[in-house]
Design a protein around this motif. Structure first.
Motif, PDB file in Angstrom:
ATOM      1  N   UNK A  33       0.817  -1.123  -0.186  1.00  0.00           N
ATOM      2  CA  UNK A  33       0.053   0.033   0.087  1.00  0.00           C
ATOM      3  C   UNK A  33       0.821   1.412  -0.076  1.00  0.00           C
ATOM      4  N   UNK A  34       2.018   1.259   0.377  1.00  0.00           N
ATOM      5  CA  UNK A  34       3.001   2.295   0.540  1.00  0.00           C
ATOM      6  C   UNK A  34       3.223   3.015  -0.647  1.00  0.00           C
ATOM      7  N   UNK A  35       2.844   4.262  -0.925  1.00  0.00           N
ATOM      8  CA  UNK A  35       2.777   4.827  -2.266  1.00  0.00           C
ATOM      9  C   UNK A  35       3.683   6.152  -1.998  1.00  0.00           C
ATOM     10  N   UNK A  36       4.954   6.059  -2.850  1.00  0.00           N
ATOM     11  CA  UNK A  36       5.938   7.406  -2.710  1.00  0.00           C
ATOM     12  C   UNK A  36       5.560   8.185  -3.728  1.00  0.00           C
ATOM     13  N   UNK A  37       5.207   9.518  -3.578  1.00  0.00           N
ATOM     14  CA  UNK A  37       4.821  10.602  -4.670  1.00  0.00           C
ATOM     15  C   UNK A  37       6.107  10.825  -5.469  1.00  0.00           C
ATOM     16  N   UNK A  38       5.853  11.109  -6.621  1.00  0.00           N
ATOM     17  CA  UNK A  38       6.957  11.385  -7.821  1.00  0.00           C
ATOM     18  C   UNK A  38       7.356  12.806  -7.303  1.00  0.00           C
ATOM     19  N   UNK A  39       8.749  13.050  -7.393  1.00  0.00           N
ATOM     20  CA  UNK A  39       9.193  14.267  -7.100  1.00  0.00           C
ATOM     21  C   UNK A  39       9.836  14.789  -8.269  1.00  0.00           C
ATOM     22  N   UNK A  40      10.099  16.260  -7.958  1.00  0.00           N
ATOM     23  CA  UNK A  40      10.755  16.964  -8.884  1.00  0.00           C
ATOM     24  C   UNK A  40      11.949  17.618  -8.180  1.00  0.00           C
ATOM     25  N   UNK A  41      12.700  17.106  -7.328  1.00  0.00           N
ATOM     26  CA  UNK A  41      13.906  17.586  -6.752  1.00  0.00           C
ATOM     27  C   UNK A  41      15.053  17.240  -7.431  1.00  0.00           C
ATOM     28  N   UNK A  42      15.908  18.282  -7.373  1.00  0.00           N
ATOM     29  CA  UNK A  42      17.346  18.197  -7.928  1.00  0.00           C
ATOM     30  C   UNK A  42      18.509  18.596  -7.098  1.00  0.00           C
ATOM     31  N   UNK A  43      19.585  18.242  -7.415  1.00  0.00           N
ATOM     32  CA  UNK A  43      20.427  18.758  -6.442  1.00  0.00           C
ATOM     33  C   UNK A  43      21.932  19.119  -7.115  1.00  0.00           C
ATOM     34  N   UNK A  44      22.649  20.125  -6.699  1.00  0.00           N
ATOM     35  CA  UNK A  44      23.920  20.521  -7.178  1.00  0.00           C
ATOM     36  C   UNK A  44      25.135  20.572  -5.993  1.00  0.00           C
ATOM     37  N   UNK A  45      25.916  19.745  -6.469  1.00  0.00           N
ATOM     38  CA  UNK A  45      27.029  19.745  -5.391  1.00  0.00           C
ATOM     39  C   UNK A  45      28.028  20.306  -5.863  1.00  0.00           C
ATOM     40  N   UNK A  46      28.959  21.226  -5.098  1.00  0.00           N
ATOM     41  CA  UNK A  46      29.997  21.786  -5.512  1.00  0.00           C
ATOM     42  C   UNK A  46      31.370  21.602  -4.459  1.00  0.00           C
ATOM     43  N   UNK A  47      32.504  21.812  -4.852  1.00  0.00           N
ATOM     44  CA  UNK A  47      33.617  21.638  -3.945  1.00  0.00           C
ATOM     45  C   UNK A  47      34.435  22.711  -4.266  1.00  0.00           C
ATOM     46  N   UNK A  48      35.062  23.351  -3.249  1.00  0.00           N
ATOM     47  CA  UNK A  48      36.157  24.554  -3.611  1.00  0.00           C
ATOM     48  C   UNK A  48      37.628  24.176  -2.739  1.00  0.00           C
ATOM     49  N   UNK A  49      38.598  24.411  -3.408  1.00  0.00           N
ATOM     50  CA  UNK A  49      39.898  24.011  -2.833  1.00  0.00           C
ATOM     51  C   UNK A  49      40.226  25.414  -2.130  1.00  0.00           C
ATOM     52  N   UNK A  50      39.878  26.638  -2.518  1.00  0.00           N
ATOM     53  CA  UNK A  50      40.283  27.832  -1.688  1.00  0.00           C
ATOM     54  C   UNK A  50      39.462  28.281  -0.482  1.00  0.00           C
TER      55      UNK A  50
END
Length: 210
Positions: A104-121
């Motif tokens: 019965x468990x229904x997981x809603x469709x999502x429209x999420x995105x992620x942006x991952x960034x790294x910085x040396x300085x």
């Protein structure tokens, strides 16, 4: 929950003791109204913790409590002020038979995105703070969350950075660890894919390092 309950190999070896959901007193009612995913998290939670209650108005708190009472009438929400809450209250669950949700468990469709960034300085914190606040205000509907660990000029210990829905929260400096590599990391979570966002973020953040 879906993984634990549907995967036979995992279900035979692990038991889902309980689910804890946190919701902001400041913008929780708005988020619950916008996203069915948030409503599902509240509806299936065994414990609900209200955060940012010290920042919320009486109207915001009343609106959130009304939403929670509708979505999870059997749960009495707990409140955490500045992250302080009794762990025993959070981690104690009633050992009732959980619902059989496999079918019965229904997981809603999502429209999420992620942006991952790294910085040396390292960053100049005042400039980085201004840039992050500008981003949150420029994309109030699309930029849902930002979080990360950043190193700043003239400091060896990194800052934990958190932001959500037009608000950048006060950073917290934590002790550096021997295993740390000294690289700053920021994650941006959006509602919908913003093709220009990585470029905008990189340009603004890089300017705060100069």
């Amino acid at each position: 929950m879906d993984t634990l309950l549907r995967q036979r190999w995992l279900a035979a070896r692990y038991r889902l003791e309980g689910m804890i959901a946190t919701v902001s007193a400041v913008n929780g009612a708005e988020v619950l109204a916008r996203f069915p995913e948030a409503q599902a998290q509240i509806a299936w939670a065994d414990k609900i913790i209200i955060t940012h209650s010290d920042r919320a108005t009486e109207t915001q708190m009343d609106g959130l409590l009304a939403q929670l009472a509708r979505l999870a009438p059997a749960i009495t929400p707990l409140q955490a002020v500045n992250g302080l809450i009794d762990p025993a209250e959070v981690m104690t669950f009633r050992h009732a038979e959980r619902y059989r949700l496999q079918q019965t468990l229904s997981i809603p469709a999502h429209n999420f995105y992620s942006v991952s960034l790294q910085f040396d300085q390292p960053f100049a914190w005042e400039r980085l703070q201004a840039m992050l606040e500008t981003l949150l205000m420029a994309y109030p509907k699309q930029l849902l969350r930002l979080k990360g660990l950043v190193y700043t000029l003239n400091e060896s210990d990194p800052l934990v950075v958190q932001g959500a829905v037009k608000t950048l929260f006060p950073p917290v400096r934590i002790p550096a660890r021997v295993s740390d590599d000294g690289r700053s990391r920021l994650v941006f979570i959006t509602d919908g894919e913003l093709a220009e966002l990585p470029t905008v973020i990189m340009e603004m953040l890089q300017s705060s390092q100069t």
